[in-house]
Scaffold this active site. Structure first.
Site, PDB file in Angstrom:
ATOM      1  N   THR A  14       0.823  -1.210   0.000  1.00 19.78           N
ATOM      2  CA  THR A  14       0.000   0.000   0.000  1.00 19.78           C
ATOM      3  C   THR A  14       0.862   1.267   0.000  1.00 19.78           C
ATOM      4  O   THR A  14       0.545   2.222  -0.707  1.00 19.78           O
ATOM      5  CB  THR A  14      -0.932   0.047   1.223  1.00 19.78           C
ATOM      6  OG1 THR A  14      -0.149  -0.154   2.397  1.00 19.78           O
ATOM      7  CG2 THR A  14      -2.000  -1.022   1.160  1.00 19.78           C
ATOM      8  N   LYS A 107      11.290   1.096  10.237  1.00 22.54           N
ATOM      9  CA  LYS A 107      11.695   1.435  11.606  1.00 22.54           C
ATOM     10  C   LYS A 107      12.596   0.376  12.229  1.00 22.54           C
ATOM     11  O   LYS A 107      13.525   0.688  12.962  1.00 22.54           O
ATOM     12  CB  LYS A 107      10.459   1.644  12.483  1.00 22.54           C
ATOM     13  CG  LYS A 107       9.556   0.416  12.547  1.00 22.54           C
ATOM     14  CD  LYS A 107       8.098   0.791  12.566  1.00 22.54           C
ATOM     15  CE  LYS A 107       7.695   1.200  11.155  1.00 22.54           C
ATOM     16  NZ  LYS A 107       6.242   1.177  10.917  1.00 22.54           N
ATOM     17  N   VAL A 134       8.592   6.691  11.696  1.00 19.94           N
ATOM     18  CA  VAL A 134       8.088   7.046  13.026  1.00 19.94           C
ATOM     19  C   VAL A 134       6.783   7.824  12.904  1.00 19.94           C
ATOM     20  O   VAL A 134       6.741   8.891  12.306  1.00 19.94           O
ATOM     21  CB  VAL A 134       9.122   7.891  13.812  1.00 19.94           C
ATOM     22  CG1 VAL A 134       8.576   8.264  15.184  1.00 19.94           C
ATOM     23  CG2 VAL A 134      10.436   7.138  13.945  1.00 19.94           C
ATOM     24  N   ASP A 203       7.128  -2.773  17.831  1.00 18.67           N
ATOM     25  CA  ASP A 203       7.054  -1.782  16.758  1.00 18.67           C
ATOM     26  C   ASP A 203       7.180  -0.370  17.327  1.00 18.67           C
ATOM     27  O   ASP A 203       7.953   0.457  16.829  1.00 18.67           O
ATOM     28  CB  ASP A 203       5.709  -1.961  16.025  1.00 18.67           C
ATOM     29  CG  ASP A 203       5.361  -0.789  15.141  1.00 18.67           C
ATOM     30  OD1 ASP A 203       5.839  -0.773  13.991  1.00 18.67           O
ATOM     31  OD2 ASP A 203       4.604   0.094  15.591  1.00 18.67           O
ATOM     32  N   LYS A 207      10.373   2.709  17.118  1.00 20.53           N
ATOM     33  CA  LYS A 207      10.208   4.149  16.858  1.00 20.53           C
ATOM     34  C   LYS A 207      10.813   4.968  17.993  1.00 20.53           C
ATOM     35  O   LYS A 207      11.465   5.986  17.761  1.00 20.53           O
ATOM     36  CB  LYS A 207       8.721   4.463  16.692  1.00 20.53           C
ATOM     37  CG  LYS A 207       8.099   3.739  15.500  1.00 20.53           C
ATOM     38  CD  LYS A 207       6.571   3.803  15.521  1.00 20.53           C
ATOM     39  CE  LYS A 207       5.976   2.960  14.395  1.00 20.53           C
ATOM     40  NZ  LYS A 207       4.512   2.764  14.542  1.00 20.53           N
ATOM     41  N   GLY A 304      -1.030   3.648   7.239  1.00 17.25           N
ATOM     42  CA  GLY A 304      -1.934   3.748   6.089  1.00 17.25           C
ATOM     43  C   GLY A 304      -1.230   4.235   4.847  1.00 17.25           C
ATOM     44  O   GLY A 304      -0.165   4.860   4.913  1.00 17.25           O
TER      45      GLY A 304
END
Lengths: 428, 428
Positions: A14, A107, A134, A203, A207, A304
């Site tokens: 995406t 990341k 991030v 995850d 970051k 997204g």
């Protein structure tokens, strides 16, 4: 106008497709803003035949991202493959060695191999940029390293995993257990293939490690993070915290202390009226604090297609304009090793326990807290129908060591059912 | 390391002194971040003898800011004098003409003379930067022009005058009238020497004009702003809005419409649960919306020594790193003239009126609304002891023209005491 800036994009999920769309749809805008035409020369992904909803026939195809990264007609290698080893790492290294600029959203790669990659990039005098790594679409790296460049940064913190915040928000609003909401979120495709990356806090910790390095001029140190996921957060704690005026968030915090760099990613209580407390659903928030500016709060979509592609393009546009900044804000040779702080800075804590309903029980708990030097700010005991009473305590500021001493001593009082829950309350 | 970057600072109020402090206290940090030493060559202010709390004896003194701006030992002229005419303008023009880079915190100067200054700066290939001019310490210009460079910006909006937000917040929390809180704020020194710059919305409108130009690639057009201050906001409206789930904010909004650029600075209602609705006191908030990123919200201190100096130093550091960006995001020759939108985009509206307590009164109001095409979403009539009843109406989305038609017709119904209050409800 200068020569066009030519991109090679590896990874056409995406985000990759989002980048392709922006380059196409906003060609004139991008040229006006950067003074250069931005074009795509070549692309790479695992499956050439897959229908990705946009025509890719105008771009050269490479099966191997390393081949893409080193093509003569690529100026900027855009790495959207993901993962801290394998093709992503190989291709980024190959691109830098071949004198290409690199933009990545990865990341894990930066959190684990950031120092070595920064040294490689700087040795070749090339940019390695990762705004998208991030907090998705929020321009947090730019704000921190450039917008607050005049500040000694004192603390960075944030809610940086939308899936965890979604789960915690949904538990509260629907009154569901962690297990129920986890299953729901997993079914809706909200979680990584390995959900532990999300709910285990990994995850978000990647970051945090990156932000800490940028903020404090230290070598990125993922292993130095005190890490705790959200899987032990109960609906009872969410309700009890709400009753005391707090929300539970998976909060990452990095700050310099007199005894080393403190980096932690753990469920914390924050006041429900604070910007962090009011953050619902999958949105991200990062709080930056500096000695001159005070506190800046940034809020936006953390994931997204559009938001992540937006962040990738910010890096591409900076490169197009010739902006050059050290990978971690200062030259990699000047980044210092950080000693992880052995203990966390003092804070108030939230305690929830089940107290046996017998005379003197509360006195015993209060006594062990007092003996450990932990003083009580607020306490609530709730009505109950069985033989144990729910008790909530908010302590005054205390050290984690003192609290652990008290918790161990409580274990010996014989007036509690089960172990108490202890959660840090972060001053935001 | 390159040659030192030499600053000349004109204006030594709180912000100027804040800049001096940062340059001194963070010399090593600034050099590590920018690759250059940043030093102050010369300074200028109206009164040389004034004690400003820091020693300034190491810097050359100029009485005339134009002389300062054109000194051979100044690379960057930092203009912190203020005002859109007179010494600030003269000195900025002189600096650019002499081939100096310019950093300013002067919103009025940019909002009124931005286009001409941008042309001058670009003709001399010099930077003219002004991060501190909009929303103080929040890196909003950087976020908009660089962080969201891959986006077609669809709307920018914000609460950009801390004094107005302080007054509105204080009215609500203390239950005081506008006049009472105005007097209080003025006594505390919270307002400009000409308070109309604050409460009339002019200061915030200067900032909006700048943001609109950066967002939409249009020539800065301060005169195109529909401007209304907060002096007519009543405590009754603040209470009634709260009762319907809203807060009243002095909100600046700029967006492209099919019929021109809409720029307005006016008291609006926003949902009390939104980030804008939750913004209390003197803090600023800017909301940026782009087609790829969605919505980004930035929150922070909009004024004060440290925050404003922080923003000035962000610009100085960018210049030290050789970053060069067109003054309004794209080359000034490409900025287009904008047609101010004649009418505002449709929105729901809040109406408050005093209705005569007699049969058929409400029906008459509902009838004129209906005839003008304005439909009612929610309505509340409150208990009352005198002869007129307070009535609140939230309309469905409607045009301002239709609403004005309805308001004019209401005037003829003879069932209202006084004129209704109508405030736009902004979707945030």
């Amino acid at each position: 106008m200068s020569e066009p800036l030519r991109l090679g994009i590896a990874g056409l999920g995406t985000v990759g497709i989002g980048v392709v769309k922006i380059v196409r749809q906003h060609a004139a805008l991008l040229a006006a803003r950067t003074g250069r035409e931005i074009v795509i020369s070549a692309i790479s992904a695992r499956d050439k035949s897959k229908d990705r909803g946009v025509s890719l026939s105008g771009y050269s195809w490479e099966n191997d991202p390393v081949s893409l990264a080193t093509r003569a007609d690529v100026d900027v290698f855009v790495e959207l493959i993901g993962g801290d080893e394998g093709p992503a790492k190989n291709a980024v290294e190959a691109a830098l060695a071949a004198g290409k600029e690199v933009v990545t959203a990865n990341k894990a790669l930066l959190a684990i191999h950031g120092q070595a990659l920064a040294e490689t990039a700087e040795a070749h005098d090339r940019a390695l940029r990762y705004e998208a790594a991030v907090a998705g679409g929020i321009p947090v790296i730019k704000s921190l390293t450039e917008g607050l460049a005049g500040n000694d940064i004192t603390r960075v913190m944030g809610v940086m995993n939308g899936s965890c915040n979604y789960i915690l928000t949904r538990m509260e609003t629907a009154g569901l257990s962690y297990q129920e909401v986890f299953a729901e979120a997993d079914g809706l495709g909200y979680l990584e293939a390995d959900p532990q990356l999300d709910v285990g806090g990994i995850d978000a910790a990647h970051k945090l490690a990156i932000l800490a390095s940028l903020a404090f001029g230290t070598r990125v140190d993922f292993d130095g993070i005190t890490l705790e996921g959200i899987d032990r957060v109960s609906i009872e704690d969410i309700r009890a915290a709400a009753d005391m005026g707090y929300k539970i968030k998976l909060l990452g915090v990095a700050q310099k202390t007199g005894r080393g760099l403190e980096q932690r990613m753990q469920p914390c209580l924050v006041p429900d009226s604070s910007p962090l407390g009011q953050l619902e659903g999958g949105t991200n928030m990062v709080v930056l604090e500096g000695d001159a500016v005070g506190q800046i709060v940034l809020r936006g979509p953390g994931a997204g297609e559009g938001p992540t592609a937006s962040a990738v393009m910010a890096d591409v546009c900076d490169i197009a304009k010739g902006m050059r900044t050290p990978v971690f804000g200062i030259p990699s040779a000047q980044l210092t090793g950080s000693t992880p702080a052995r203990t966390q800075l003092p804070a108030p804590y939230y305690l929830r326990m089940s107290l046996d309903d017998k005379p003197g029980a509360l006195a015993k708990v209060a006594k062990v807290l007092g003996e450990a030097g932990v003083s009580i700010d607020r306490m609530r005991q709730y009505g109950h129908e069985d033989t144990s009473a729910p008790v909530l305590i908010v302590t005054h500021k205390t050290t984690r060591d003192a609290l652990d001493t008290a918790l161990a001593a409580m274990d010996g009082t014989d007036v509690l059912s089960g172990a108490p829950v202890a959660l840090r309350i972060e001053a935001v």
